[in-house]
Write an enzyme that holds these catalytic residues in place. Structure first.
Site, PDB file in Angstrom:
ATOM      1  N   GLU A  61     -57.395  85.902  17.812  1.00  0.00           N
ATOM      2  CA  GLU A  61     -57.602  84.815  16.856  1.00  0.00           C
ATOM      3  C   GLU A  61     -59.064  84.371  16.884  1.00  0.00           C
ATOM      4  O   GLU A  61     -59.676  84.147  15.835  1.00  0.00           O
ATOM      5  CB  GLU A  61     -56.677  83.663  17.264  1.00  0.00           C
ATOM      6  CG  GLU A  61     -56.685  82.484  16.329  1.00  0.00           C
ATOM      7  CD  GLU A  61     -56.089  81.258  17.016  1.00  0.00           C
ATOM      8  OE1 GLU A  61     -55.167  81.413  17.842  1.00  0.00           O
ATOM      9  OE2 GLU A  61     -56.574  80.161  16.736  1.00  0.00           O
ATOM     10  N   ASP A  65     -61.288  84.840  13.605  1.00  0.00           N
ATOM     11  CA  ASP A  65     -61.884  83.644  13.005  1.00  0.00           C
ATOM     12  C   ASP A  65     -63.363  83.887  12.680  1.00  0.00           C
ATOM     13  O   ASP A  65     -63.838  83.553  11.594  1.00  0.00           O
ATOM     14  CB  ASP A  65     -61.730  82.479  13.999  1.00  0.00           C
ATOM     15  CG  ASP A  65     -62.533  81.260  13.604  1.00  0.00           C
ATOM     16  OD1 ASP A  65     -62.129  80.588  12.649  1.00  0.00           O
ATOM     17  OD2 ASP A  65     -63.562  80.981  14.258  1.00  0.00           O
ATOM     18  N   ASN A 129     -52.925  80.899  12.603  1.00  0.00           N
ATOM     19  CA  ASN A 129     -53.502  81.558  13.772  1.00  0.00           C
ATOM     20  C   ASN A 129     -53.163  83.046  13.785  1.00  0.00           C
ATOM     21  O   ASN A 129     -54.000  83.874  14.157  1.00  0.00           O
ATOM     22  CB  ASN A 129     -52.986  80.912  15.061  1.00  0.00           C
ATOM     23  CG  ASN A 129     -53.468  79.482  15.202  1.00  0.00           C
ATOM     24  OD1 ASN A 129     -54.399  79.065  14.508  1.00  0.00           O
ATOM     25  ND2 ASN A 129     -52.841  78.714  16.088  1.00  0.00           N
ATOM     26  N   GLU A 132     -55.442  84.893  11.447  1.00  0.00           N
ATOM     27  CA  GLU A 132     -56.759  85.136  12.050  1.00  0.00           C
ATOM     28  C   GLU A 132     -56.675  86.261  13.080  1.00  0.00           C
ATOM     29  O   GLU A 132     -57.542  87.128  13.151  1.00  0.00           O
ATOM     30  CB  GLU A 132     -57.289  83.859  12.695  1.00  0.00           C
ATOM     31  CG  GLU A 132     -57.753  82.835  11.660  1.00  0.00           C
ATOM     32  CD  GLU A 132     -58.318  81.573  12.282  1.00  0.00           C
ATOM     33  OE1 GLU A 132     -59.199  80.959  11.677  1.00  0.00           O
ATOM     34  OE2 GLU A 132     -57.861  81.190  13.388  1.00  0.00           O
TER      35      GLU A 132
END
Lengths: 250, 250
Positions: A61, A65, A129, A132
């Site tokens: 994640e 991101d 999440n 990502e």
């Protein structure tokens, strides 16, 4: 080698169901399956499974991101060659904000993958999440260019209305501040009370324009309450209406 | 085509001096010169030059900031396969923080390029911004892989001591909070006074551990003052120089 692995995954892997449903989301056949499985492993599950070595999707994640942020930054940079970096930064944060990601992941059906990986109750934030983390997994699996193609085609073009986002502004506090500045009206916010609700702090605040209470609102954070009150105050001010007296006196 | 452009730039361009000094910083010959020139164009200059159409390095800085963030995120992700995302996030922000970037850009000698582009007084933040813009320019010029190679080799490995950063922590407030949690000691901060100094707000605050004042400090922001006081309190507590806590019987 990766090609052969993909071929194997698609036709002969014992996890063919997973590969098929994943491929329909990705638009390509994944090579490194364990990576994608990790992307859908939530910490709530991995912590109760000592055998999994507390491996969960948080590292992916973190990577996803960053990768998503860069891809969106580049996409906007090229789409708007004449806009300044203030506009680009604002647009980017509208696109990658938590709420959008949660909704997109929901529409993509990522909940199914989370449930297959042992999650009982899928929350909104788990979905964002996981999206990502999925982008992180794709990045390791197929590199930057492929991930960029995936994000632009399967996320930005499929789920986002970029033109609409240009004019969309949900920061009501900053809109209100701007309006007040333009119209030379002093504005302030005041916390009316702080109390416990559901064992959490809850705030009741009001917004005053020219020292007159325009709106009150409450929420679990001062920031959220200020947004709510600002939204109401804005709609009153712009339409030139007065706050209803029972609201103002609270 | 890019190869021919590089060849031309290096041997025949009228801006050969610029190309030579830039190449020594980049480690390769740039193809798109105007891009690099833009990377060193500060807004203070472009605003006074109507002919430049207010073109400055802010857009490239926005892009470079994102690209750098992703490259560092990936570098740490691979360097520390067994560390959690909390550690990786902290390490990343230590690496890409403004102060480090300013210093690196200074050591690289980017001030020379800014001065050549018309900047009179080069400030620290201009340097860091120019470094980010340079990374944005490199990204457009040679793509993600090449930029990653550049950043890892010429920035991370040349100017950063990653191992040292692992243990370096200048967030004294969080260190103090951690220490107090570990030792089960209640801690709080209190604003003692707020006053004007040099026409700016200045705060005097104190930190209390077990309801006893451990240190006081002042600065132009509460946050900065808290850091100063926390640093002093920490050094007292860790070296056990604090007055022996006389505990109230409970």
């Amino acid at each position: 080698m990766k090609f052969l692995r993909r071929l194997y995954n698609y036709y002969f892997s014992p996890h063919r169901n997973f590969v098929t449903s994943l491929s329909s989301i990705l638009g390509f056949v994944p090579a490194n399956l364990s990576l994608y499985r990790l992307a859908f492993s939530h910490k709530s599950f991995s912590q109760t499974q000592p055998t999994s070595g507390a491996r969960n999707n948080e590292r992916l994640e973190y990577l996803g991101d960053a990768v998503l942020g860069t891809i969106v930054a580049e996409y906007l940079f090229k789409k708007y060659p004449n806009r300044d970096e203030g506009f680009l930064t604002k647009m980017r944060s509208k696109i990658v904000k938590r709420k959008s990601l949660n909704e997109i992941a929901d529409q993509m059906g990522l909940d199914v993958f989370l449930i297959q990986n042992g999650v009982d109750m899928v929350s909104n934030s788990m979905l964002g999440n996981a999206l990502e983390a999925l982008i992180g997994a794709i990045y390791i699996d197929i590199g930057y260019k492929g991930t960029r193609k995936y994000v632009v085609k399967r996320i930005l073009r499929s789920y986002m209305d970029i033109r609409l986002l240009e004019t969309y502004d949900d920061n009501y506090k900053s809109q209100l501040l701007e309006w007040c500045q333009k119209n030379s009206k002093p504005i302030s916010y005041k916390v009316l009370s702080k109390f416990k609700f559901d064992n959490r702090d809850r705030f009741r605040i009001c917004v005053l324009v020219e020292e007159q209470v325009m709106a009150t609102a409450e929420d679990f954070s001062k920031k959220a309450a200020e947004q709510l009150a600002s939204k109401e105050a804005l709609s009153l001010l712009v339409s030139n209406r007065k706050p209803s007296p029972h609201k103002a006196e609270r």
